[in-house]
Design a protein around this motif. Structure first.
Motif, PDB file in Angstrom:
ATOM      1  N   ALA A  66      18.529   5.916  -1.597  1.00  0.00           N
ATOM      2  CA  ALA A  66      18.778   4.780  -0.702  1.00  0.00           C
ATOM      3  C   ALA A  66      20.269   4.674  -0.372  1.00  0.00           C
ATOM      4  CB  ALA A  66      18.284   3.486  -1.345  1.00  0.00           C
ATOM      5  N   ILE A  74      14.445   1.877   5.763  1.00  0.00           N
ATOM      6  CA  ILE A  74      14.034   2.396   4.454  1.00  0.00           C
ATOM      7  C   ILE A  74      12.755   1.648   4.077  1.00  0.00           C
ATOM      8  CG2 ILE A  74      14.658   2.613   2.012  1.00  0.00           C
ATOM      9  CD1 ILE A  74      17.652   2.481   2.922  1.00  0.00           C
ATOM     10  N   PHE A  76      10.199   0.971   1.426  1.00  0.00           N
ATOM     11  CA  PHE A  76      10.187   1.175  -0.018  1.00  0.00           C
ATOM     12  C   PHE A  76       8.794   0.906  -0.580  1.00  0.00           C
ATOM     13  CE2 PHE A  76      13.812   1.654  -3.111  1.00  0.00           C
ATOM     14  CZ  PHE A  76      13.002   2.181  -4.107  1.00  0.00           C
ATOM     15  N   ALA A  86      17.981  -1.225  -2.885  1.00  0.00           N
ATOM     16  CA  ALA A  86      18.193  -0.350  -1.721  1.00  0.00           C
ATOM     17  C   ALA A  86      18.974  -1.100  -0.655  1.00  0.00           C
ATOM     18  CB  ALA A  86      16.849   0.131  -1.176  1.00  0.00           C
ATOM     19  N   VAL A  96      15.700  -2.628   5.042  1.00  0.00           N
ATOM     20  CA  VAL A  96      14.753  -2.210   4.000  1.00  0.00           C
ATOM     21  C   VAL A  96      13.468  -3.010   4.142  1.00  0.00           C
ATOM     22  CG1 VAL A  96      14.368  -2.037   1.505  1.00  0.00           C
ATOM     23  CG2 VAL A  96      16.661  -1.651   2.446  1.00  0.00           C
TER      24      VAL A  96
END
Ligand code: 13P
Ligand code: SF4
Length: 367
Positions: A66, A74, A76, A86, A96
């Motif tokens: 990350a 991102i 997750f 992250a 994120v």
């Protein structure tokens, strides 16, 4: 509602559909998103989800990915504290996403920032705070990471706990370890610290349930938290598998209780457990004490190489919060992204971010 809160592509419509109908949709969305999006998967994720991950790993490895990725989004597939980390480690222009906001961690919930602040005030009142380094396991809120960063402490994971403890002992006499008493005790014991110098701080007890002399004599003050998944592994399970399968090797996660870890052949983070199995010769047999999805995946993956893997606890221990990330949630998050909508964004407040980043950076620097 704004698109960031994500109402279009209603989640309910996805949840009504079977798991396997999501595969093609996830793959198609993933392809359309290309390099704008990176998908991270913790080893405890179910097969139907982790198979789409660009990177799989333990919490240390995923936090490093990350911190290094250029992707704008991102996604997750893990639990809340991982997504928060992250966000802390990512750049300002990165976002994120946690596909299900209910994917928390019951251990992380066992330490609240107000309780940690109250503990610290007691240590200050007793004149003990100045030589105490606060160290938190990755499994904690960003606010607690920030608390540690601001007071000269850091974060660790199960893969670098010992190095983090050494870092802390080079700077202070005592560690306040949050929130997993078991990882703290197992690490301290391996470093030769006697049990009586590792008392438990009970956030619900008066003065943590400890006397001032006990706190003064402590080297590691263990927060009274635990992982309920790993507490299910018992020393008797180790005895049973050894009796049933002579020569079996027992590997457990250090969130397991001390009595179990003492009887095991090896301890390690999820990534390390995989490595031990990978490096073993054909014909090896393992009983693994960690979350069942990882154990089952390893059993399937290594059977063709003649390695037999069973769960240390025959019923298998499931992390229900990791399990919350379903293929439907993943498809929902990705298809919304394709449409330009960010749903379930995890965003740590800027005031918390700074010191949480300091604490995480200290961890990344030691390993
Ligand atoms: P790892 O860092 O070993 O993957 O552990 C994370 C976790 O939550 C274990 O319960
Ligand atoms: Fe938290 Fe335990 Fe689940 Fe790990 S296995 S995420 S520590 S509840």
């Amino acid at each position: 509602m704004s698109p960031e809160n994500g109402v279009s592509c209603s989640l309910e419509n996805y949840l009504a559909l079977p798991d396997n109908s999501m595969d093609d949709r996830i793959a198609a969305a993933r392809q359309r998103l290309g390099s704008t999006t990176v998908l991270l998967g913790h080893h405890y994720q179910r097969d139907e989800v982790i198979r789409f991950a660009d990177f799989t790993g333990d919490s240390y490895k995923l936090s490093k990915v990350a911190a290094e990725t250029d992707a704008k989004y991102i996604v997750f597939c893990g639990v809340h504290f991982m997504a928060e980390s992250a966000d802390v480690l990512g750049r300002h222009d990165q976002q994120v996403i946690l596909p299900d906001l209910n994917a928390g961690c019951s251990m992380a919930d066992m330490a609240e920032i107000s309780q940690v602040e109250a503990c610290w005030e007691t240590l200050e009142r007793l004149g003990l705070a100045s030589d105490t380094i606060p160290l938190t396991y990755m499994n904690s809120t960003a606010a607690i990471k920030a608390f540690c960063g601001e007071r000269g402490g850091l974060v660790c994971t199960s893969s670098n706990a010992r190095a983090a403890f050494e870092w802390a002992f080079a700077r202070g006499k005592r560690i306040l370890f949050l929130p997993d008493q078991h990882l703290g005790r197992n690490t301290g014991f391996a470093m030769g610290i006697p049990m009586e110098q590792m008392p438990i701080w009970d956030p619900w007890g008066l003065q943590g349930g400890q006397t001032a002399p006990a706190l003064n004599a402590s080297r590691i003050l263990l927060w009274k938290g635990h992982c309920s998944v790993h507490q299910r592994f018992l020393p008797s399970h180790v005895d049973e598998v050894r009796a049933k399968y002579p020569g079996i090797q027992v590997i457990v996660h250090p969130e397991c209780r001390w009595e179990v870890c003492q009887k095991a052949d090896a301890l390690g983070s999820t990534e390390r457990i995989i490595k031990v199995v990978e490096d073993a010769p054909s014909g090896s047999t393992f009983a693994i004490g960690t979350e069942i999805h990882l154990v089952n995946r390893l059993a399937k993956q290594f059977a063709p190489q003649g390695k037999k893997i069973i769960s240390l606890e025959s019923n298998g221990c499931l992390c229900t919060t990791m399990y919350r990330i379903s293929p439907q949630h993943l498809a929902w998050a990705l298809e919304n992204l394709v449409e330009g909508r960010v749903v379930n964004r995890i965003k740590v407040r800027d005031s918390v971010k700074h010191w949480a980043r300091v604490a995480l950076d200290r961890m990344l620097e030691i390993k």
